[in-house]
Design a protein around this motif. Structure first.
Motif, mmCIF file in Angstrom:
data_model
loop_
_atom_site.group_PDB
_atom_site.id
_atom_site.type_symbol
_atom_site.label_atom_id
_atom_site.label_comp_id
_atom_site.label_asym_id
_atom_site.label_seq_id
_atom_site.Cartn_x
_atom_site.Cartn_y
_atom_site.Cartn_z
ATOM 1 N N CYS A 27 0.790 -1.331 -0.090
ATOM 2 C CA CYS A 27 -0.108 -0.010 0.055
ATOM 3 C C CYS A 27 0.773 1.249 -0.172
ATOM 4 C CB CYS A 27 -0.989 0.068 1.285
ATOM 5 S SG CYS A 27 -2.069 -1.173 1.237
ATOM 6 N N CYS A 31 -2.789 4.599 2.990
ATOM 7 C CA CYS A 31 -4.055 3.708 2.595
ATOM 8 C C CYS A 31 -4.942 3.933 3.648
ATOM 9 C CB CYS A 31 -3.343 2.362 2.539
ATOM 10 S SG CYS A 31 -4.852 1.208 1.892
ATOM 11 N N SER A 33 -7.091 1.818 4.590
ATOM 12 C CA SER A 33 -7.402 0.419 5.052
ATOM 13 C C SER A 33 -6.943 0.332 6.534
ATOM 14 C CB SER A 33 -6.754 -0.601 4.111
ATOM 15 O OG SER A 33 -7.223 -0.646 2.809
ATOM 16 N N CYS A 58 -2.387 -2.912 -3.767
ATOM 17 C CA CYS A 58 -3.639 -2.786 -3.044
ATOM 18 C C CYS A 58 -4.786 -2.173 -4.013
ATOM 19 C CB CYS A 58 -3.389 -1.967 -1.790
ATOM 20 S SG CYS A 58 -4.963 -1.433 -0.831
ATOM 21 N N CYS A 61 -5.839 1.692 -2.229
ATOM 22 C CA CYS A 61 -5.111 2.923 -2.345
ATOM 23 C C CYS A 61 -4.431 2.975 -3.616
ATOM 24 C CB CYS A 61 -4.169 3.035 -1.164
ATOM 25 S SG CYS A 61 -2.814 1.814 -1.229
HETATM 26 ZN ZN LIG Z 1 -3.943 0.197 0.489
#
Ligand SMILES: [Zn+2]
Length: 343
Positions: A27, A31, A33, A58, A61
């Protein structure tokens, strides 16, 4: 790098990627997440490096793409701020422009840019102001031109932002006591404004209001009083000059402040004898700045004391008259009265 990941600091995006062993995904630092655990994380300088050891990008992102959706709209917001050079943009306007909520915009913008949108707008404005000042524009004019509604800003925190000299403040007329009168002259209404040291502003025009406005905007912080009745001797001398009764104004003291460059140009103009003309290029050469003809032309346009500093004697290289702050027709008539042939 871990701190950047913890803070989801987007300013580190593009500088490295963060790969998570347990998911096999890598990422951007920002990111959104769920946070990985520190012990599962490895950092790689580029997406390629992470992929070379088997990690996949990912999908949220999109670390291979240059801009995240977030970065894209922050950039859009920046661009919108830079384009609107004069109006003040509210956070709500900006949020509507980029299509996110104001709170989200405020937070993310700050994360990515390191400044709030308001601070960013202020920084852009100060940058433009500096540029204008560098070009020799009078402080007051520049302050208004970049969108400040008043020069009170100058007194509050310009020094911290611009590192301005006392001379710059002085240009706004702080602490100056100015008296002026407006009288009829052969070239229309003549406004002569003076301090106890000399003439600080001289204009020719058709209506007192516009000329008074020009005076006040040049010295917004000064104490300015209009006088009526019998003229002072400096105004009388200018009138004599315009009527052709005297041929020089050289003895009238002037009280003006300009940038170093402006003052060099103005001194040079005062050396041009009556009945002669120079081109902007010639003036530029004689002050040792052969490439500065345009700046010379601006210094002429911002001359606060026309006639006494005879900027009407500077014309274009082509022979055409160029501009004149108080109207090209007046420049023409002034040159005619001095016997200068022109187109
Ligand atoms: Zn990510």
């Amino acid at each position: 790098m871990w701190r950047a990941v913890e803070k989801r600091d987007a300013s580190f995006d593009g500088r490295f990627v963060v790969a998570v062993r347990t998911t096999g995904i890598y990422c951007r630092p920002s990111c959104p997440s769920r946070h990985p655990k520190r012990e599962n994380v490895t950092f790689y300088p580029t997406p390629e490096a992470a992929e070379a050891v088997g990690y996949r990008a990912c999908l949220r992102c999109r670390p291979r793409e240059r801009d995240t959706p977030q970065l894209a709209w922050v950039k859009k917001a920046c661009e919108h701020i830079r384009r609107n050079q004069v109006e003040k943009i509210t956070l709500d306007d900006l949020a509507a422009e980029v299509g996110v909520s104001a709170t989200h915009l405020q937070r993310t913008f700050k994360q990515v840019i390191g400044l709030t949108p308001r601070q960013y707008q202020e920084a852009c404005r100060v940058e433009r102001l500096k540029q204008r000042l560098k070009q020799g524009e009078p402080v007051t004019k520049a302050v208004y031109a970049v969108g400040y509604g008043s020069t009170s800003w100058l007194y509050k925190d310009a020094k911290a932002k611009l590192g301005m000299t006392p001379g710059a403040y002085r240009r706004a007329g702080e602490g100056m006591k100015i008296r002026y009168r407006v009288v009829d002259s052969p070239l229309g209404r003549l406004l002569v404004a003076r301090t106890s040291h000399g003439v600080c502003h001289l204009s020719l025009g058709d209506g007192d209001a516009a000329q008074e406005e020009a005076l006040r905007s040049e010295y917004p912080a000064a104490e300015i009083t209009r006088e009526e009745g019998k003229s002072d001797h400096w105004t009388l001398e200018v009138l004599d000059y315009l009527a052709g009764r005297v041929t020089q104004l050289g003895d009238i003291p002037i009280d003006v402040v300009g940038t170093d460059f402006q003052r060099r140009v103005w001194r040079e103009l005062q050396a041009i004898p009556r009945g002669s003309i120079r081109s902007y290029e010639e003036v530029a050469r004689s002050i040792g700045e052969p490439t500065a003809a345009r700046a010379v032309s601006r210094a002429c346009a911002t001359n606060p004391v026309s006639l006494i500093i005879p900027c009407h004697r500077v014309v274009r290289k082509s022979g055409s008259l160029g501009g004149y702050r108080w109207g090209i027709d007046r420049k023409k008539r002034l040159l005619e009265s001095e016997g200068v042939p022109h187109d």
